[in-house]
Write a protein that holds these residues in place. Structure first.
Motif, mmCIF file in Angstrom:
data_model
loop_
_atom_site.group_PDB
_atom_site.id
_atom_site.type_symbol
_atom_site.label_atom_id
_atom_site.label_comp_id
_atom_site.label_asym_id
_atom_site.label_seq_id
_atom_site.Cartn_x
_atom_site.Cartn_y
_atom_site.Cartn_z
ATOM 1 N N HIS A 88 0.607 -1.250 -0.210
ATOM 2 C CA HIS A 88 0.274 0.012 -0.149
ATOM 3 C C HIS A 88 0.993 1.193 -0.211
ATOM 4 O O HIS A 88 0.490 2.421 -0.263
ATOM 5 C CB HIS A 88 -1.267 -0.240 1.442
ATOM 6 N N PHE A 89 2.481 0.762 0.032
ATOM 7 C CA PHE A 89 3.443 2.178 0.033
ATOM 8 C C PHE A 89 4.090 2.063 -1.018
ATOM 9 O O PHE A 89 5.299 1.829 -1.018
ATOM 10 C CB PHE A 89 3.684 3.386 1.325
ATOM 11 N N THR A 132 -3.609 5.379 9.170
ATOM 12 C CA THR A 132 -4.139 6.765 8.591
ATOM 13 C C THR A 132 -3.074 7.251 7.750
ATOM 14 O O THR A 132 -3.336 7.375 6.309
ATOM 15 C CB THR A 132 -4.617 7.546 9.979
ATOM 16 N N ASN A 133 -2.133 6.905 8.356
ATOM 17 C CA ASN A 133 -0.730 7.228 7.574
ATOM 18 C C ASN A 133 -0.313 7.435 5.812
ATOM 19 O O ASN A 133 -0.469 7.857 5.157
ATOM 20 C CB ASN A 133 0.481 7.971 7.781
ATOM 21 N N GLY A 138 1.284 8.187 2.886
ATOM 22 C CA GLY A 138 2.403 8.352 3.532
ATOM 23 C C GLY A 138 3.486 7.036 3.291
ATOM 24 O O GLY A 138 2.322 6.270 3.225
ATOM 25 N N SER A 139 4.024 6.497 3.552
ATOM 26 C CA SER A 139 4.567 5.756 4.129
ATOM 27 C C SER A 139 4.850 5.379 4.977
ATOM 28 O O SER A 139 5.537 6.617 6.172
ATOM 29 C CB SER A 139 6.180 5.131 3.005
ATOM 30 N N LEU A 140 5.744 4.181 5.556
ATOM 31 C CA LEU A 140 6.087 3.841 6.936
ATOM 32 C C LEU A 140 6.863 3.086 6.700
ATOM 33 O O LEU A 140 8.108 2.076 5.329
ATOM 34 C CB LEU A 140 4.888 2.321 7.463
ATOM 35 N N TYR A 141 8.359 3.271 8.210
ATOM 36 C CA TYR A 141 9.478 2.120 8.226
ATOM 37 C C TYR A 141 9.116 1.276 8.898
ATOM 38 O O TYR A 141 8.303 0.819 9.816
ATOM 39 C CB TYR A 141 9.934 2.840 9.124
ATOM 40 N N LEU A 201 5.219 11.537 6.171
ATOM 41 C CA LEU A 201 3.877 11.682 6.378
ATOM 42 C C LEU A 201 3.487 12.287 4.789
ATOM 43 O O LEU A 201 3.836 13.005 4.056
ATOM 44 C CB LEU A 201 4.208 13.153 7.299
ATOM 45 N N ALA A 202 2.341 11.836 4.808
ATOM 46 C CA ALA A 202 1.029 12.209 4.157
ATOM 47 C C ALA A 202 0.926 13.214 4.350
ATOM 48 O O ALA A 202 0.812 14.109 5.017
ATOM 49 C CB ALA A 202 -0.209 11.673 4.247
ATOM 50 N N ASP A 203 0.755 14.178 3.060
ATOM 51 C CA ASP A 203 0.691 15.538 2.855
ATOM 52 C C ASP A 203 -0.701 16.063 3.480
ATOM 53 O O ASP A 203 -1.756 15.053 3.128
ATOM 54 C CB ASP A 203 0.571 16.140 1.552
ATOM 55 N N GLY A 204 -0.586 17.021 4.087
ATOM 56 C CA GLY A 204 -2.578 17.350 4.418
ATOM 57 C C GLY A 204 -1.784 17.193 6.410
ATOM 58 O O GLY A 204 -2.856 17.382 7.454
#
Length: 268
Positions: A88-89, A132-133, A138-141, A201-204
Motif C-alpha cells: 500500500h506504500f 491513517t498515514n 504516506g509511507s512507513l518504516y 508523513l502524508a500531505d495534509g
C-alpha cells in the motif's frame, strides 16, 4: 417517502443509543483452523471511558461503508500485532515472519478517507495511526530500529504485559497543536510497543509529537472538518489511571458528542 431499509435501520439504531456510537474495526485472526474477527477489550474499554457506545465492525464491503458512516459519531482505530501490507506504500514485505491483515487493510484504508471527508471524529492508536498515514498517501518504516539514528521502539520480547507497556520514553509535544491543547503539557512519558513507524508523513498531516530520536509519535489531519488525533503509543493501556490518556479520551468523546448533536468542527 419510504427510506431504504438499511438507511432506516441505521437511523433507528442511532436514535436508540443515548451515547455517541464509535465504530471499532476488528482485526482478523486464525484460532486453530477457524477465522475470527477480534477487537481487544482494552480498546472497547477506552471507548466507554470516552463516554461512547462501542460498535465492533468485523469488516465491510464497499456498499456497506455509507450505512456504517451514517451510524457513526466517531471512529477508533486500534493497535494490532499485524502490520499494514507494504504494497500500500509501494514496498515489498521486509520480514515475512511478521503478521499481516490484508482484510483489515482492504476496508479500513478507504474508510479512513471517508471518515476524514465527512468530518467524523477520529482517534487512532499504533497500527491505526500507521493505517491513517498510509491511507492518506504516506509511507512507513517497516523496521524503524534498522534505520540509523532511530532507537528500538519495540516492547520487550516475551516479557509480562506490565513490563511491555511500561513507560519507555518521553514525547515532545508540538506547540499550538491538537495534542498540546488536549493535554496541556509540552512533554510526557509514553509506552512503546511498535516495530514500524511513520516514514514519509502524508500531505495534509501535522506532526503533534515526536520521540527523542525524532520518530513521529502523534499527528493530526491539519485541515480536517472534524476532530482527529493519531498516536503511536498505547494510551488505552490502564487508561483510567493515566491522566494524559484520560484527557485524550475525554476530548475524543466530547468531539463525538458534538458530532452527534450536529455541531461539526475540529475540536478542541
Amino acid at each position: 417517502m419510504t427510506l431504504p431499509q438499511n438507511v432506516a435501520a441505521t437511523a433507528d439504531a442511532k436514535a436508540a443509543s443515548p451515547k455517541p456510537i464509535v465504530l471499532v474495526p476488528a482485526c482478523n485472526r486464525m484460532l486453530g483452523e477457524h477465522p475470527f474477527h477480534i477487537a481487544g477489550k482494552k480498546y472497547i474499554d477506552a471507548v466507554r471511558l470516552a463516554g461512547g457506545q462501542p460498535l465492533i465492525v468485523p469488516s465491510a464491503e464497499e456498499a456497506e461503508l455509507e450505512a456504517l458512516l451514517g451510524l457513526a459519531d466517531g471512529v477508533l482505530l486500534t493497535g494490532s500485532p499485524s502490520n499494514v501490507h507494504p504494497s500500500h506504500f509501494g514496498e515489498e514485505v521486509l520480514d515475512p515472519s511478521l503478521p499481516l491483515d490484508p482484510l483489515r487493510d482492504s476496508w479500513t484504508l478507504p474508510l479512513i478517507r471517508r471518515v476524514i471527508d465527512r468530518g467524523i471524529p477520529l482517534f487512532t492508536i499504533c497500527r491505526g495511526t500507521q493505517e491513517t498515514n498510509v491511507a492518506l498517501g504516506g509511507s512507513l518504516y517497516q523496521a524503524v530500529h534498522a534505520h540509523e539514528g532511530h532507537e528500538d521502539h519495540r516492547g520487550a520480547d516475551g516479557a509480562p504485559a506490565a513490563e511491555v507497556y511500561a513507560p519507555a520514553h518521553d514525547v515532545v509535544v508540538a506547540e499550538g497543536g491538537v495534542l498540546a491543547k488536549v493535554v496541556g503539557q509540552s512533554r510526557f512519558e509514553v509506552n512503546s510497543v511498535h516495530g514500524q513507524a511513520v516514514n514519509r508523513l502524508a500531505d495534509g498531516l501535522r506532526v503533534e509529537a515526536r520521540a527523542p530520536d525524532g520518530v513521529v509519535e502523534a499527528f493530526s489531519v491539519a485541515d480536517s472538518a472534524g476532530f482527529s488525533l493519531c498516536v503511536q503509543w498505547h494510551p488505552e493501556w490502564l487508561a483510567a489511571d493515566n491522566p494524559v490518556s484520560m484527557k485524550m479520551l475525554t476530548a475524543f468523546g466530547e468531539a463525538c458528542r458534538r458530532y452527534r448533536e450536529g455541531r461539526r468542527g475540529p475540536h478542541p
